[in-house]
Structures are given as structure tokens and as C-alpha cells.
Write a protein that holds these residues in place. Sequence first.
Motif: not given
Lengths: 559, 96
Positions: A467-478, A480-490
Motif C-alpha cells: 500500500a505505498c500508493g495509499h489505496h486504502h485511503a483513496g476515495h477510489i482506491g485501486i 494491483g494483484v497478480d493472478k497466475k502471472g497476469v495483472e488484475f486491479y481491485q
Amino acid sequence: MLNPKQVEPNMYRYDEFDARFVSERVEQFAGQVERRLSGELTEDQFKPLRLMNGLYLQLHAYMLRIAVPYGTLSSRQMRRLAHIARTYDKDFGHFTTRTNLQLNWIKLVDVPAILRELAEVEMHCIQTSGNCVRNVTADQFAGATDEEIEDPRPLAEIIRQWSSLHPEFVFLARKFKIAVGATEKDRAALQYHDMAVQIVKNAEGRIGYKVMAGGGMGRTPYIAHVMREFVEREDILAYLEAVLRVYNQDSRRDNIHKQRIKILINTIGPEEMRGRVAREFEEIKRTGTLQLPQEELDRITAYFALPRFETGLSDDMPEAGKDFADWARTNVHKHRAPGYAIATITLKTPGQVPGDATSAQMDTIADLMDEFSVGEVRVTHEQNLVLPHVRKKDLPAIFAKLKELDFASPNAGLITDIIACPGLDYCDLANARSIPIAQSIAKKFENLARQQDIGELKIKISGCINACGHHHAGHIGILGVDKKGVEFYQLQLGGSGAEDASIGDIMGPGFTEHEIAGAVERVVDVYLKTRKDGERFLDTYRRLGMAPFKDAAYEKVAA
Amino acid sequence: MLTANRLRDGDVLYRKGDGWVPLLADGEVYADQASADAALAAANAELANNTFVAPYLFEVREACGKIVPVKEREIIRAAGPTVHPHTGKQAGQINA
């Protein structure tokens, strides 16, 4: 390299002890680098030593993290950073959410020379990594805003001195981040820090300190608890030491995910923590070893004396066309002195890498600092820069120069003023890229009228759970996660790092790299259709909850 | 394949035979786990020479006649940051 126009701002200057301490540390590390290169030290032996000096091994090369204490830089220091980026790196640097500067292409053999160059301008990389008290951050409007009770930088400097190589706290269970503020409006994300100090006035009108602890982001986000509503001035170091001592003694060291103070406090409960800290505090006070004498506070405060502001200046905003008026509307804030303003330089023109600046841009900003802002700039945790003391009549000239730099985007606090960590483009820990997502969202919302219509909306993007990009504190937080080598964004909605701090709610399964900007757009459209008068995105979300936003976000993906 | 960083400058390296090369395209692809493990063991034994650090194995596949890493992380590591195409090996830059 002395610039004839260079202005020396009022900020802390190293005394003989500081200069010797930093210089000795540089030579100590230079020796360690030499011993590593000769093989006298193994990598296992060397790694903790290089981390203590801010040197990481990242995805492509070594990365050096340079401390910018409480975000304050002089023009001399800014020019030196530009010079170092030009000479030893690839001609640019990255301002981070910890108000530091990171250089991403550093060679180990060059590090001693870089540290010597930094020491010459009273800078270093000490405690920018490792399990110790990290760079102390503060409100970027410190000393310039009329909202503050007093300038928080003297206290931040005192905390910096107290916590630098504090023998008891150099091997904590985990890293420890401290922030200081002095206004009701929180620009420093106080409640997301391991420990935070807010300068307050009590009922009798006496100035003291409210101390909070146990906030944090990462895998397990928490909002800080108030440890004590009012600590007397002379007791502040004793109280902070008490909190750190309890943490150091009682925190778990057997599980890296449970070692931060937030876990300790939320395991034993804030009441129990307050009790343990109170007992420790009384013990420290009883021995009388850690009082902060008024004369020492005065001595440090004197370094931060306000500049001599001109009087008789017009307090009207100059007329300089629509582009200037747009910029002034979002990027210029009220100053304590009539005729003056605080100007935010967003390093976020849509399409740019948030927080990046080239050496040439840094040099030109240093010139702006000297010509218009008493030689001073502040780095913000939102990865922007702030000229703290500018005459309003100079704002059009500043704006014109920023346009040449491509740093004149009128978007401070708007949807394109996005925080993004370096992510998988640079970081060894990241699971997904952050910067390209920030760029694609910023480009999607590039239209200024649309940004202004949306109003305040803070998007924050992290490339991993740290969370260096502070996503928990975003009005909209994003996230990035890795799903089997592919990037996904929650997506997370409803977070805030301000005085109304909250942790964002997770929406559901992630979106692909190509879907995420569209999902954000559909979420924003729900806000625009359902908002009531005066509501920010965050207000509408808090009123309506997740459901309508979630339905819209997934609608297109499902279709 | 087997990768590491050069000690002096941090540059990304790929194993080829008993040595290292700066570009993934020139690196050696191990046909099976046993040969990959043997290469890693050999590299670990050479750590005391202090020329490189942090060796590890990663997976690759063949696509359009070229060897490419399976994970995005290694694709970016082999090329350079996707947001700064003028930096890294994609720009012909080696950190040495």
C-alpha cells in the motif's frame, strides 16, 4: 556549483554535530561498500547495512531513497538532487508518498560519491529503510497556512533528531512512521501513521500535543487511536518515547505480518495500550531524563522563522486569462500573509508518471523557488510540490514557467491528481503495475471541465498489498494483484486519508488492465447522477453505500 | 532461465553456460527442472566470487519463435519500465 541567485530559506541547518555525524556515516558506509566489493562482507552481511542507508536492490538496478525531512527542500538541495539524477542516474527522480526522492538506476560503486554530494547540502539517506523510525513527514502548508496553531516543522525536526540513531529504537520489530500536523484539516494523513502528533490548544488556551498511534495501511489497515488528547510541550518526547518503548517491548517479532504497532494496539485494545504507555510515561517523567526544555524548542523554532513578508500588497488574485484562473482555482491556497499565496505544483499532467521530475525540471523549479518562494519548496505525500510563500502578483509568472515545464495542470485535488506507487515497473515487491493505470485513468478524465464538474476525488493506486500508493485511503482506491502471472486491479471505495479518515471498502473481484479505467468511469458516472448539492464523491458514497457503484462497475464487464 | 543482478551496478543478468549475459535473448533456457536446479546450485556456489547477487530461476515460454517470460514481472525486468521506454535494456541501455 553555487547559483548566484540562490536564496537560503529559513529551515533547519546542520550544526557541527549534525555535519560530523552525517559525514562519519557516509565514510562508514563507503568503507562497507568497499568491503562488500572486495568480498570481505557477504551479501547477507551487507544487505542490512545498505538498507540502513536507503539502498535497495529493485527490479532493474539499485534504488537509492533520499530523505526529505518533513518534505522541506531548499533550492540548493533541489539543484543537487537534479545534479545527482543527471550524473549518476537516468536524468530523472521520483517523489514518493513518504515525501522522499527515489533514484532508480543507481550503481553500488557510485553510492559513496552520491552520499558525499548529499552530505554537502545537508541531506542523507539514513533511516529511509529498515526497521527503525523513518523520515518524519508534516503538513506541506506548514508555516504558510493561517489555519495552523503553530508551525509543525520545529517539532518534526526535534522528533527527527530524537529518533535518528536512537540506540533503543534502531532495531524495532518493523518500520515506524511518524507525521506531524497543526491544523484541523489533515493534509498529512496523520491517522494512517504508526504515530502522529497534532498540535492543539487545550481549554485553557495552552498549546500542546494530541498523540495518536496504531494507524497504518498495508495488509491490515487501521485508523489510529488517540493515545492522549493533550500532552504538555515539555513532555512530548517522554510521551513519544513511552509509546515506542511499549511497542518495542511488547510487539510480536515472530510474524512479519503482525509486527507493526497497529497490530499490537488492536490486539491488546487501545485502552490497555493507553494504560501501558501511561505507566511508562510516568516512569520516564519520574526519572526526569527526557524533558524538552523551552529554550531548546525556541532554538529549533528560530531556524524556521517566517520570512519577512512584504506589506501593502494587493490581496486580489491577478487577472491573467482563463487558463491561469483555472489553475489558481485548484492549485492556489490561502496564505497567512495578505498578498501572498501557497502554490501547488502537481506533478500529474495527464499522461505523466505521478511524482516524476527530470533533472531539468528540478533545476527550473529551483529557479522558481529562488525567484518567487524564498528558496523553498515542500514535497507532499500526494507526490506534488508546493511553493509555500509566493506573492499573488507573481502567480501568473510562475504559472507561465510551469506551463513550459508541463507542470501547470490545474488539477490539485481533482480526479487526475492521482497517487501511484512505482509498482511493477520498478519495485521488487510489486504484483502489478500502478503507473500505467494512473496514466490511463488520467487520460480518460483529461477534459478539464469534466474534472471540475466531478470536483474533489482522490484516486490512489498501489501495486501490491504493502500500500505505498495509499489505496486504502483513496476515495477510489485501486490495488494491483497478480493472478497466475497476469495483472488484475481491485477497486475500493470510500477511503480517506484526511481528517475524516476511513478505510475503503473492497468492491469485489478485480478488473483487467484494460477494464479498470472504464470501471472507474462508470463508478464516477453513478456519483454524477446521484449526488446531492455540495456532495463530494466521498459524501455520496457514504450516503449510498457500495451497491449502486458496484452494479455499475461490473455492468459492462458482465455484458 | 536463471537471472541475477551484477554486484557493482545492479544490472540484470542472465545465465549462459558458466557465465552471465545482459540480455534475456542471449540467456540459456534449461530444458528441465533438473538442469535448471543444477545451474542455480552452480550460481549459488559462485556467490562467494562477489560478482553477482540474488540468483533465482524463472519460467519462460516460446511465443512467435521467441523466448518470453511467463510472468509480467520478468518481462518488465528483461526490458525495462513500461512507462519509460527510453530506459533499460529496451533502449539498449545496460547499467554498467
